[in-house]
Design a protein around this motif. Structure first.
Motif, PDB file in Angstrom:
ATOM      1  N   GLN A 229      28.916 -10.286   6.551  1.00 34.38           N
ATOM      2  CA  GLN A 229      30.167  -9.558   6.944  1.00 34.38           C
ATOM      3  C   GLN A 229      29.958  -8.112   7.236  1.00 34.38           C
ATOM      4  O   GLN A 229      30.830  -7.426   7.452  1.00 34.38           O
ATOM      5  N   THR A 230      28.574  -7.804   7.487  1.00 38.89           N
ATOM      6  CA  THR A 230      28.065  -6.631   7.724  1.00 38.89           C
ATOM      7  C   THR A 230      28.829  -6.099   9.090  1.00 38.89           C
ATOM      8  O   THR A 230      28.656  -6.731  10.244  1.00 38.89           O
ATOM      9  N   THR A 231      29.910  -4.832   8.884  1.00 34.20           N
ATOM     10  CA  THR A 231      30.608  -4.576  10.194  1.00 34.20           C
ATOM     11  C   THR A 231      29.858  -3.284  10.612  1.00 34.20           C
ATOM     12  O   THR A 231      29.890  -2.772  12.104  1.00 34.20           O
ATOM     13  N   GLY A 232      29.065  -2.557  10.119  1.00 34.75           N
ATOM     14  CA  GLY A 232      28.454  -1.277  10.378  1.00 34.75           C
ATOM     15  C   GLY A 232      26.990  -1.714  11.132  1.00 34.75           C
ATOM     16  O   GLY A 232      26.909  -2.864  11.474  1.00 34.75           O
ATOM     17  N   SER A 233      26.301  -0.630  11.629  1.00 30.37           N
ATOM     18  CA  SER A 233      25.115  -0.901  12.326  1.00 30.37           C
ATOM     19  C   SER A 233      23.729  -0.491  11.370  1.00 30.37           C
ATOM     20  O   SER A 233      23.833   0.911  10.743  1.00 30.37           O
TER      21      SER A 233
ATOM     22  N   HIS B 135      24.329  -5.357  13.424  1.00 28.58           N
ATOM     23  CA  HIS B 135      25.434  -4.477  14.193  1.00 28.58           C
ATOM     24  C   HIS B 135      26.657  -5.576  14.367  1.00 28.58           C
ATOM     25  O   HIS B 135      26.766  -6.704  15.098  1.00 28.58           O
ATOM     26  N   ARG B 136      27.763  -5.189  13.941  1.00 23.94           N
ATOM     27  CA  ARG B 136      29.020  -5.989  13.815  1.00 23.94           C
ATOM     28  C   ARG B 136      29.056  -7.193  13.328  1.00 23.94           C
ATOM     29  O   ARG B 136      29.253  -8.223  14.263  1.00 23.94           O
ATOM     30  N   GLY B 137      28.182  -7.779  12.555  1.00 24.11           N
ATOM     31  CA  GLY B 137      28.131  -9.094  11.784  1.00 24.11           C
ATOM     32  C   GLY B 137      27.051  -9.889  12.805  1.00 24.11           C
ATOM     33  O   GLY B 137      26.762 -11.066  12.441  1.00 24.11           O
ATOM     34  N   ARG B 138      26.344  -9.163  13.715  1.00 28.56           N
ATOM     35  CA  ARG B 138      25.466 -10.112  14.178  1.00 28.56           C
ATOM     36  C   ARG B 138      24.001  -9.337  13.942  1.00 28.56           C
ATOM     37  O   ARG B 138      23.877  -8.259  13.663  1.00 28.56           O
TER      38      ARG B 138
ATOM     39  N   LYS C  32      24.940 -12.204  22.670  1.00 29.37           N
ATOM     40  CA  LYS C  32      25.560 -12.294  21.338  1.00 29.37           C
ATOM     41  C   LYS C  32      24.706 -12.112  20.165  1.00 29.37           C
ATOM     42  O   LYS C  32      25.040 -11.952  18.960  1.00 29.37           O
TER      43      LYS C  32
END
Length: 193
Positions: free
Chosen positions: A6-10, A73-76, A102
């Motif tokens: 669920q990481t949304t930061g970088s 980065h942004r969940g990826r 992606k």
């Protein structure tokens, strides 16, 4: 920042191994990034993971070579493949990661069974690297040792089955012989014509 799916930061992470010459050469370049104003303005956290003391994260992210840089980065997840210079790594974190499409989904933290699976996959990866000769002559020694261990396990199972089978038959034969002696009571059978 937690390393979750669920990481949304970088976050820019370098995985290193203690005693790795390439990691030691790259460390100062990567250290520069932690003080980089442009990365700080874009809220990119910079971290280093020592795989010698933290074995779970390299297994979780399938890190097979050192040093390795990944970008969350942004969940990826994006894997850096470029040079070991800070300017190139910074460019990757700011826009270069987009060339990978992606990216990958960030692997979740594993349960106990998941950790066992990750350990099995990591062992397979290491054996595959050794069999391909990517880790030098020591790789061949590891493959040989695993072969010997598998051979010993097969031999042990075979011997267990053999002893169990022959021992069970002998015990069965002894019991049958004793029962025969009790039933007949030692009486000799006489043949009648």
């Amino acid at each position: 920042m937690a390393l979750s799916s669920q990481t949304t930061g970088s976050m820019l992470i370098m995985f290193k191994l203690e005693g790795c010459v390439h990691c030691d050469r790259m460390a100062p370049q990567f250290e520069k990034l932690s003080h980089d104003k442009l990365l700080n303005q874009n809220d990119v956290a910079v971290a280093t993971v020592d795989a010698s003391s933290n074995k779970r994260l390299p297994m979780r992210f399938r890190i097979r070579e050192y040093p390795t840089v990944i970008y969350l980065h942004r969940g990826r997840l994006y894997r850096y493949q470029g040079s070991r210079y800070s300017e190139d790594i910074r460019s990757f974190a700011l826009k270069g990661y987009e060339n990978q499409g992606k990216g990958e989904v960030i692997p979740p933290q594993a349960s106990f069974l998941g950790q066992l699976r990750e350990a099995a996959v990591a062992l397979y990866d290491q054996l595959d690297d050794a069999a391909q000769g990517r880790v030098g002559t020591m790789g061949y020694v590891v493959v040989g040792m695993v072969g010997v261990l598998i051979g010993l396990m097969i031999f042990t199972v075979f011997m267990f089955c053999y002893v169990l089978y022959t021992g069970a038959l002998k015990h069965h034969y002894d019991v049958e012989k004793r029962l025969d002696a009790k039933v007949n009571g030692g009486i000799k059978k006489v043949k009648t014509t």
